[in-house]
Design an enzyme around this catalytic site. Structure first.
Site, PDB file in Angstrom:
ATOM      1  N   ASP A   6      -0.305   5.147   0.935  1.00 34.34           N
ATOM      2  CA  ASP A   6      -0.603   6.081   2.023  1.00 34.34           C
ATOM      3  C   ASP A   6      -0.473   5.373   3.365  1.00 34.34           C
ATOM      4  OD1 ASP A   6      -1.303   8.305   0.392  1.00 34.34           O
ATOM      5  OD2 ASP A   6      -3.252   7.399  -0.004  1.00 34.34           O
ATOM      6  N   ASP A  10       0.869  -1.171   0.000  1.00 35.20           N
ATOM      7  CA  ASP A  10       0.000   0.000   0.000  1.00 35.20           C
ATOM      8  C   ASP A  10       0.915   1.232   0.000  1.00 35.20           C
ATOM      9  OD1 ASP A  10      -2.460   1.515   0.398  1.00 35.20           O
ATOM     10  OD2 ASP A  10      -1.753   1.827   2.436  1.00 35.20           O
TER      11      ASP A  10
END
Length: 329
Positions: free
Chosen positions: A18, A16
């Site tokens: 963020d 991922d």
């Protein structure tokens, strides 16, 4: 297998962005260096993001500016997943109302569909993705079209998004506004659905990928839904406490403090007559509470606690936070 680094057990890392690689415009300390090490180990790297406000090429360019290794095709976004979903359901050339960014509109075009900006252009579907510029007028337009019977697809439903100044409202809050006004729910293309992860793994030719994320409700649930191993990292939204309390579907296989921990040995958790041990820490459930012998600052204490509590509550449909009793060595 505690003597080898955690990531060396896998053939690819699906990361991922963020809260894992960066928060807002800045890289999370140590993240870039940890990602750079993967190529030397022969481990593939893909980025799987629910952020639909930028194109994969723009995301890759941002990653390169931060010093991270990133080719454009290593980024798989929820915008791409939404475009693929719509293209599978609608005829080529169908008009789609864009409630989101120019990057989302580009993905719709690449999928052979026609992005439009208002109900007057007779769209047959609405696609809703995050953009900082979205206001009442855009949400109202989406509401008109959804209420008129159009197909509604959301790129993702993250309720929050980490920013440099803290946690801010995510696409899920904007989707919720339209849902409240229409009494309907969209189909969701990105995390926590499995196709985004399967697509990323396929690009890398990975058979044993490890999904790393900071959110239980998107990254970990999505990786689990895809049938992949998952690791929660503590540099974003979820915490030791929320991970311990996680419902069954959102429980990670591993918990690490930061991406550098990927390159360290991961201690095995052992069990002996209901007592779970990890490193120097042990945990045991009694009378609905978790008794932990170890330091609150030691991640092994929490790993042992998770193992003990999750064994006690294997079918938790909702988050359940146990009482913790800390006992020093």
């Amino acid at each position: 297998m505690a003597d080898v680094s955690l990531v060396s057990r896998f053939d690819a890392l699906l990361a991922d962005l963020d809260g894992v690689v960066y928060a807002g415009p800045h890289a999370i300390p140590g993240a870039v260096e940890s990602l750079k090490q993967l190529s030397g180990l022969g481990i593939g790297l893909g980025y799987v993001t629910n952020n639909a406000s930028r194109s994969p090429a723009e995301v890759a360019a941002h990653l390169r500016e931060l010093g991270a290794p990133a080719e454009d095709n290593q980024v798989v976004s929820s915008s791409q997943a939404a475009a693929d979903l719509l293209a599978s359901l609608l005829a080529p050339g169908s008009r789609i109302l864009i409630t989101g960014s120019p990057a989302l509109a580009r993905e719709i075009e690449l999928a052979g569909l026609v992005p439009v900006g208002s109900q007057d252009e007779e769209p047959v579907a609405v696609v809703q993705g995050f953009s900082p510029g979205i206001g009442w007028k855009e949400l109202a337009e989406a509401t008109y079209v959804v209420n008129a019977g159009a197909l509604w697809v959301a790129t993702n439903t993250d309720m929050t998004i980490p920013q440099a100044r803290g946690i801010a409202p995510g696409n899920g809050t904007l989707v919720a506004a339209v849902a409240a006004a229409t009494a309907q729910q969209p189909r969701v293309a990105g995390k926590p659905e499995a196709p985004l992860f399967h697509s990323a793994a396929k690009r890398l030719g990975a058979e044993r990928p490890l999904v790393v994320g900071d959110r239980l409700d998107t990254d970990i649930l999505g990786g689990n839904n895809a049938g992949f191993a998952t690791v929660a990292v503590l540099t974003g939204v979820d915490t030791r406490e929320t991970i311990l309390a996680a419902r069954s579907a959102e429980r990670p296989n591993y918990v690490i403090g930061n991406l550098a921990d990927l390159h360290r040995p991961y201690p095995d958790v052992t069990q002996d007559d209901g007592t779970y041990a990890c490193g120097d820490a042990t945990a045991r459930v009694a009378n609905g509470a978790v008794g932990i012998i170890g330091s609150q600052d030691d991640l092994n204490s929490w790993r042992a606690a998770c193992a003990a509590w999750w064994a006690e509550t294997p079918d938790a449909a909702t988050p359940q936070a146990p009482k913790l009793v800390w006992l020093n060595h």
